[in-house]
Design an enzyme around this catalytic site. Structure first.
Site, short mmCIF file in Angstrom:
data_model
loop_
_atom_site.label_atom_id
_atom_site.label_comp_id
_atom_site.label_asym_id
_atom_site.label_seq_id
_atom_site.Cartn_x
_atom_site.Cartn_y
_atom_site.Cartn_z
N ILE A 181 26.19 46.29 -6.29
CA ILE A 181 25.44 47.43 -6.81
C ILE A 181 25.71 47.62 -8.30
O ILE A 181 24.79 47.73 -9.11
CB ILE A 181 25.80 48.72 -6.03
CG1 ILE A 181 25.40 48.56 -4.55
CG2 ILE A 181 25.10 49.94 -6.64
CD1 ILE A 181 25.92 49.68 -3.66
N ASP A 304 25.74 48.66 9.00
CA ASP A 304 26.85 49.19 8.20
C ASP A 304 27.79 50.06 9.00
O ASP A 304 29.01 50.01 8.80
CB ASP A 304 26.31 50.04 7.03
CG ASP A 304 25.61 49.21 5.96
OD1 ASP A 304 25.35 48.01 6.20
OD2 ASP A 304 25.33 49.77 4.88
N HIS A 435 12.51 16.52 -6.62
CA HIS A 435 12.90 16.42 -8.02
C HIS A 435 11.74 16.85 -8.89
O HIS A 435 10.62 16.45 -8.63
CB HIS A 435 13.28 14.97 -8.34
CG HIS A 435 13.61 14.73 -9.78
ND1 HIS A 435 14.82 15.10 -10.32
CD2 HIS A 435 12.89 14.18 -10.79
CE1 HIS A 435 14.84 14.77 -11.61
NE2 HIS A 435 13.68 14.22 -11.91
#
Lengths: 453, 453
Positions: A181, A304, A435
């Site tokens: 953050i 969370d 590539h």
């Protein structure tokens, strides 16, 4: 009213849980006290990425100016960006609301509190409604932590949600906390001309990463004019006469127009009364879960709030598991597999799986192979040649991949697959690497000489 | 002098072959008539990517200006960019020269011609040297094709190598050929203010891709001010009084300050006398190879020159195979696996594996699942929401992935792994997809509803 499944919290974990439950045929309700989308959509990942994407041309142009290939000037209009952000978030909330409706999910607006192992009270301005459930998924997430003496006041001491509503870039900003953050917001405001000072109590920036990652970040951000204080404890952060004043424990002070308190998050479980449903919390309120993400016989806690991994995609993954488990389609304990995580910005950090420090702490013998971005033609093309990609090997198999530098977040999907499948060097040769791409830095790291660390 | 292995051509295929041969313990020589690095490094992939990277901020800023989030002006200095490019290419050539030296590869400067199945003559200003070989790898590549009436003259009718040395952006440019070279150079010069007109004989831009890809490209480039002519044959392209004049077969003419002839490439096999070593050519000189990339018992032909796939990473992959086969470490016939390919620029094209058209022509039943970039938060953050990612399914397994839009080349490594491993939808759920990333557009496409096409 009674539901097979009630989900509390409409962030990425809760939204996913509600949708998966409804799709699995369960009668489903979703309780949210604020906006659909939660922190991620409204105050986290999405608005910060909108701001970083909208201003990405700034530092890219700056690099080319130093290389003499371009000249010009550039001014970003934060007020206009805020308007666009608000329109986008509103549109996204409307879209997810329609998705929920289409799936038959009942959405309740209010604050949830358990009354028993199968009962939930939802309270809003209209009163309290009692809902019954067979199974509940708590996905209430987390919020900015406040430490004594460093409480955001919304004046000159701000938390991340405050900062995301500013319509003028401050002349200077002190950021406390050098995790994702703090680093992302610092990068963004730096692009708008804000003079950034960042303060981290641990000994380095991005302290959850290995020190070699932090070294590159530190050099790069100093080059961009940041002032960096690491390994120093902050005693207080206050608004004094319209200025943010930070005082270190050693008495030194710093001042700036604004400050951002970006150190730590705390669980959003206050008032939930998880104990009434048989759950318990630890620490500052993280909900304790068993191996199957259950807080009790009738309650899962995902994202969370269970304190495992504070990342939106971790919540999403746990939500899918919890619903499968609830429906009897999954018996094994929850396993996330290798976790990807990025810090976004002009100089990015990408990691999948464990760090060297974690592997060594677990007693593993670790080898590392590295490629420097300076050898990569795409890094050269952007003039952003600082940084590297490294592969961590345990017993000849990939145990982690980490990178720092411009654009390295683009490597995260391939890196996640490689670590999840525990690739050997032989597997690296099982595909053709296009590539020229930045991916070739990943290929080069994965095929480079290995050093025991 | 006599060598176990002589490689002709120092492009990406030849360089890789020489290095792999030397590392395998073979006495190795490398013959190159021009610069180390070949077309890719000196006149192809690398300089175009340097130019695109150096100017990438231009269109990104332009998008943000339209969204009102930024204002400013920006001028690129092509002469300064050329200097930086030349310094970088020189440094890269020096670096690869040192690598070859460190590996003990003898480098011969000159033009190669076979004198027999084990004999090669190398001619330069100092004379002719005869070299003997046990095995030879031809990797001479390709060069811009010239068609009668459309021959680049270096004045106003240019080929890609000419264009890469311009130090001033022309006011206008006609580009003939809407493949990767034409589209990438058009994007670059458009950023410098050149008014672009592109002409393609086939019915759409990027004609080797499915039509839905071309539709997005066409809309996007028209929005950026390009004039697009498809399905029209060009009769002539000439310099007339200091101006490029294109005449269509129907008689209509177009004029511009410069024109770029970017339609087709031809094999660089003239003078090689491959027949003397037992090889044969087809068409305009492409070397015929067997299933093991052999032109004869003593000669392999890899990369563009065998006409299989005109891409640097294809040459690299074939080189590795050829050396392994030469050393007896590989017996199976060559198989490339799914081939990745990108068209770079502000709006990009990415593809791995086959197109819908190719699959249908092969009699396969094809399903397609699509996700639109407008639903992706990273696409939203850059304001670049046009485009999509699509997954092609045959019998429930991924047979190809294609995408068009800003940044989609970043998806190529993950997409290559997914197609190479023939992922099912279950495999998509075997990893955690980091949020928020453009990769989630790939995840969304791979888990979206499938439609039979």
């Amino acid at each position: 009213m009674s539901y097979d499944c009630i989900v509390i919290g409409a962030g990425p974990g809760g939204m996913r849980a509600a949708m998966q439950a409804a799709q699995a045929g369960l009668s489903t309700a979703l309780v949210e006290k604020e906006d659909l989308g939660g922190t991620c959509l409204n105050w986290g990942c999405i608005p910060t990425k909108l701001f970083l994407g909208a201003t990405a041309a700034g530092p890219m142009l700056h690099v080319q100016q130093k290389l003499k290939g371009a000249e010009g000037h550039l001014r970003f209009d934060l007020a206009a960006m805020q308007q666009r952000k608000d329109r986008f978030l509103k549109g996204s909330r409307t879209a997810v609301g329609k998705q929920l409706q289409a799936l038959g999910v009942d959405v309740f607006s209010g604050t949830a509190a358990f009354r028993g192992p199968g009962t939930l009270a939802v309270t809003n301005a209209q009163g309290t409604t009692e809902l019954a459930f067979a199974q509940c998924v708590v996905a209430t997430g987390s919020m900015p932590a406040a430490f004594p003496g460093l409480e955001p006041d919304g004046d000159c001491v701000l938390h991340s949600s405050h900062v995301l509503t500013l319509t003028e870039a401050p002349e200077s900003m002190i950021i406390v906390g050098a995790g994702a953050i703090g680093l992302e917001m610092g990068d963004f405001f730096s692009r708008l001309g804000t003079k950034i000072t960042i303060v981290e109590g641990m000994d380095r920036l991005a302290p959850t990463e290995d020190a070699d990652i932090a070294d590159v970040l530190t050099k790069q951000l100093k080059r961009e004019g940041w002032t960096i204080h690491t390994g120093r404890k902050v005693a207080s952060l206050r608004t004094v006469n319209g200025t943010a004043v930070l005082t270190f424990e050693d008495g030194e002070t710093l001042t700036a127009a604004k400050s951002l308190m970006a150190a730590g998050r705390k669980p959003a479980s206050a008032g939930l009364q998880i104990e009434a449903a048989g759950g318990t919390t630890v620490g500052s309120g993280w909900i304790k879960t068993d191996g199957c993400l259950r807080a009790s016989d009738t309650v899962y806690a995902i994202g969370d709030i269970n304190g495992r991994t504070l990342l939106a995609h971790a919540a999403d993954h746990q939500a899918r598991y919890a619903v499968r488990h609830m429906c009897g389609k999954e018996q094994a304990e929850y396993a996330s597999g290798p976790m990807p995580a990025c810090i976004y910005g002009h100089t990015e950090v990408m990691r999948v799986g464990t760090t060297v420090a974690e592997l060594k702490a677990a007693g593993k013998s670790v080898e590392v192979s590295v490629s420097q971005l300076i050898a990569n033609p795409i890094a050269q093309s952007y003039g952003t040649t600082h940084g590297f990609v490294k592969v961590l090997w345990v017993e000849g198999k990939m145990a982690g991949i980490a990178a720092v530098g411009h654009g390295v977040s683009h490597l995260v999907a391939a890196a996640t697959i490689m670590v999840a499948q525990q690739w050997t060097e032989k597997d690296v040769h099982s595909i053709i690497w296009a590539h020229p791409t930045l991916d070739e830095a990943l290929e080069a790291a994965a095929t480079g000489p290995r050093v025991v660390v």
